[in-house]
Design a protein around this motif. Sequence first.
Motif, mmCIF file in Angstrom:
data_model
loop_
_atom_site.group_PDB
_atom_site.id
_atom_site.type_symbol
_atom_site.label_atom_id
_atom_site.label_comp_id
_atom_site.label_asym_id
_atom_site.label_seq_id
_atom_site.Cartn_x
_atom_site.Cartn_y
_atom_site.Cartn_z
ATOM 1 N N HIS A 60 40.898 -21.188 61.370
ATOM 2 C CA HIS A 60 42.080 -21.087 62.227
ATOM 3 C C HIS A 60 41.725 -20.770 63.681
ATOM 4 C CE1 HIS A 60 45.583 -20.970 59.284
ATOM 5 N NE2 HIS A 60 44.516 -21.052 58.500
ATOM 6 N N ILE A 61 41.115 -19.615 63.895
ATOM 7 C CA ILE A 61 40.859 -19.197 65.281
ATOM 8 C C ILE A 61 39.907 -20.159 65.987
ATOM 9 C CG2 ILE A 61 40.065 -17.331 66.770
ATOM 10 C CD1 ILE A 61 40.847 -15.370 64.512
ATOM 11 N N PRO A 62 38.763 -20.552 65.369
ATOM 12 C CA PRO A 62 37.899 -21.535 66.051
ATOM 13 C C PRO A 62 38.604 -22.858 66.317
ATOM 14 C CG PRO A 62 36.707 -20.470 64.266
ATOM 15 C CD PRO A 62 38.140 -20.069 64.119
ATOM 16 N N GLY A 63 39.472 -23.272 65.386
ATOM 17 C CA GLY A 63 40.203 -24.522 65.596
ATOM 18 C C GLY A 63 41.108 -24.465 66.808
ATOM 19 N N TRP A 64 41.863 -23.359 66.940
ATOM 20 C CA TRP A 64 42.729 -23.194 68.110
ATOM 21 C C TRP A 64 41.908 -23.163 69.398
ATOM 22 C CZ3 TRP A 64 47.550 -24.289 67.690
ATOM 23 C CH2 TRP A 64 48.322 -23.903 66.594
ATOM 24 N N LEU A 65 40.799 -22.421 69.370
ATOM 25 C CA LEU A 65 39.999 -22.263 70.584
ATOM 26 C C LEU A 65 39.331 -23.553 71.019
ATOM 27 C CD1 LEU A 65 38.357 -18.776 69.890
ATOM 28 C CD2 LEU A 65 40.268 -19.308 71.425
ATOM 29 N N ARG A 66 39.198 -24.496 70.102
ATOM 30 C CA ARG A 66 38.573 -25.773 70.448
ATOM 31 C C ARG A 66 39.479 -26.621 71.335
ATOM 32 N NH1 ARG A 66 35.558 -29.404 65.874
ATOM 33 N NH2 ARG A 66 34.283 -30.654 67.296
ATOM 34 N N ASP A 67 40.780 -26.388 71.274
ATOM 35 C CA ASP A 67 41.746 -27.221 71.984
ATOM 36 C C ASP A 67 41.997 -26.644 73.380
ATOM 37 O OD1 ASP A 67 44.115 -28.559 72.898
ATOM 38 O OD2 ASP A 67 44.566 -29.081 70.819
ATOM 39 N N PRO A 68 41.696 -27.372 74.444
ATOM 40 C CA PRO A 68 41.876 -26.839 75.800
ATOM 41 C C PRO A 68 43.332 -26.597 76.167
ATOM 42 C CG PRO A 68 41.315 -29.175 75.870
ATOM 43 C CD PRO A 68 41.139 -28.752 74.454
ATOM 44 N N ARG A 69 44.273 -27.095 75.375
ATOM 45 C CA ARG A 69 45.692 -26.883 75.654
ATOM 46 C C ARG A 69 46.208 -25.562 75.083
ATOM 47 N NH1 ARG A 69 47.893 -31.949 72.590
ATOM 48 N NH2 ARG A 69 46.385 -31.051 71.118
ATOM 49 N N VAL A 70 45.331 -24.825 74.394
ATOM 50 C CA VAL A 70 45.757 -23.662 73.616
ATOM 51 C C VAL A 70 45.032 -22.401 74.085
ATOM 52 C CG1 VAL A 70 45.778 -22.640 71.296
ATOM 53 C CG2 VAL A 70 46.297 -25.082 71.587
ATOM 54 N N GLU A 71 45.737 -21.267 74.008
ATOM 55 C CA GLU A 71 45.143 -19.961 74.254
ATOM 56 C C GLU A 71 45.547 -19.023 73.113
ATOM 57 O OE1 GLU A 71 45.074 -16.444 77.691
ATOM 58 O OE2 GLU A 71 46.431 -18.164 77.865
ATOM 59 N N VAL A 72 44.568 -18.426 72.445
ATOM 60 C CA VAL A 72 44.850 -17.411 71.428
ATOM 61 C C VAL A 72 44.971 -16.072 72.149
ATOM 62 C CG1 VAL A 72 44.050 -16.265 69.325
ATOM 63 C CG2 VAL A 72 43.613 -18.711 69.651
ATOM 64 N N VAL A 73 46.186 -15.526 72.173
ATOM 65 C CA VAL A 73 46.459 -14.346 72.998
ATOM 66 C C VAL A 73 46.542 -13.057 72.199
ATOM 67 C CG1 VAL A 73 47.637 -15.697 74.763
ATOM 68 C CG2 VAL A 73 48.957 -14.726 72.865
ATOM 69 N N ALA A 74 46.712 -13.153 70.856
ATOM 70 C CA ALA A 74 46.882 -11.935 70.077
ATOM 71 C C ALA A 74 46.429 -12.150 68.638
ATOM 72 C CB ALA A 74 48.341 -11.483 70.099
ATOM 73 N N LEU A 75 45.964 -11.059 68.021
ATOM 74 C CA LEU A 75 45.592 -11.049 66.610
ATOM 75 C C LEU A 75 46.280 -9.862 65.947
ATOM 76 C CD1 LEU A 75 41.713 -11.609 66.832
ATOM 77 C CD2 LEU A 75 43.478 -13.355 66.461
ATOM 78 N N ALA A 76 46.690 -10.059 64.689
ATOM 79 C CA ALA A 76 47.307 -8.976 63.928
ATOM 80 C C ALA A 76 46.660 -8.884 62.561
ATOM 81 C CB ALA A 76 48.810 -9.218 63.779
ATOM 82 N N ASP A 77 46.454 -7.668 62.088
ATOM 83 C CA ASP A 77 45.929 -7.435 60.748
ATOM 84 C C ASP A 77 46.209 -5.980 60.391
ATOM 85 O OD1 ASP A 77 44.088 -7.001 58.436
ATOM 86 O OD2 ASP A 77 43.378 -9.005 58.973
#
Length: 378
Positions: free
Chosen positions: A21-38
């Motif tokens: 999930h996280i690596p997939g999102w980070l691969r896309d230049p249109r996307v920014e992962v701004v928060a994580l919850a656990d």
Amino acid sequence: MTASKLRVAVVGTGRWARVAHIPGWLRDPRVEVVALADVDAAAVGEAAKEFGVPWTVTDYRELLDDPGIDVVDVVTGNQPHFPISWDALSAGKHVLCEKPVHADYRQTQKAADLARSKGLKTKLGFTFRYAPATRYAKDLIDSGFIGEPYIFNGYEQNSQWLDPSTPLRQVDPQADPGVVAVSSIEGYGAPIIDIMHWWLDAPLQAVVGTMRNFVPERVLRGTGELTRVNIDDGDMWIAEFGGGILASIQSSYVTVGNFPGIEARIFGSEGAIIVRLVEEAGICQTIRTARKGAVEFVEAEVPARYFPAGADSRESWDYLFYSNLVADFATEILGGGPVNQGDFAQGALVQETINAFEKSFRTRAWASFPLDGGDVGR
């Protein structure tokens, strides 16, 4: 939505979140992962450090009122997918969710209806739908390569839990040990059921099949103890579709072979296609085709347009396939049109199929489809 990038919050930071999930999102230049919850503060902190994510919380609800978050990605193991997804949709967020959204297809459809009413996009973690070879095969089918479809065979099989000492997580602690519990067909069979419906594009009419518990005692994750676990770790099903099409599905935790072990075969009046999503000889996928009159299948090359930029079949399957999944979701959200493949409505169809499979096993008879009323097979 922000003007520059799609802002994503990922809920759950376990293994699958960190390898796909996280690596997939980070691969896309249109996307920014701004928060994580656990709920595990140490785990979310480690993931944030690993991926450079600035904001962490132990309660996902803290994220829902932030207008800067566009997408909530739910990857929390088997539970609790539904309440997190429901809360995120209610807060106006697009939602990517791992399967199943809910074990009852009616609840999944309820979430799909909520998303539609609010103009939101949803997507299920049907990873293998987004494999380049699977997408290429779908386009071949739609172009008439196989002609009229006759038969579909689907397999999801691997030997991850053939050894009973391998810790198992797909267990309901409240389950009746005297009754075989749904496990493989729901946790691992769902992706091949999704491909079956997607490729055939025909109404399912009836199913019949069976489940087995081959390895009765297993070590449970979190306890380290050998315990009686009466789960479906192998199953086989036959399905009848409209237009006279026949299909079969097999899933298992204990069939010796390669991981992840997805294989989809479709045969028609003009040709046939076999897609294997298996890591072998340094590659993670193959597609083989045959035309009417041919004796042997031949391997085909998957065109570059089905891959992320610069990618190829020598990448790990989880990173490659999930990169395609999240890129597809980003395109659907940013494009703003009606297209939304593999959404919660598709998830409801897959879950209803699983519920029908279980009903057939419990009643030892064919189960008609769609299911009647509240019948979820249990």
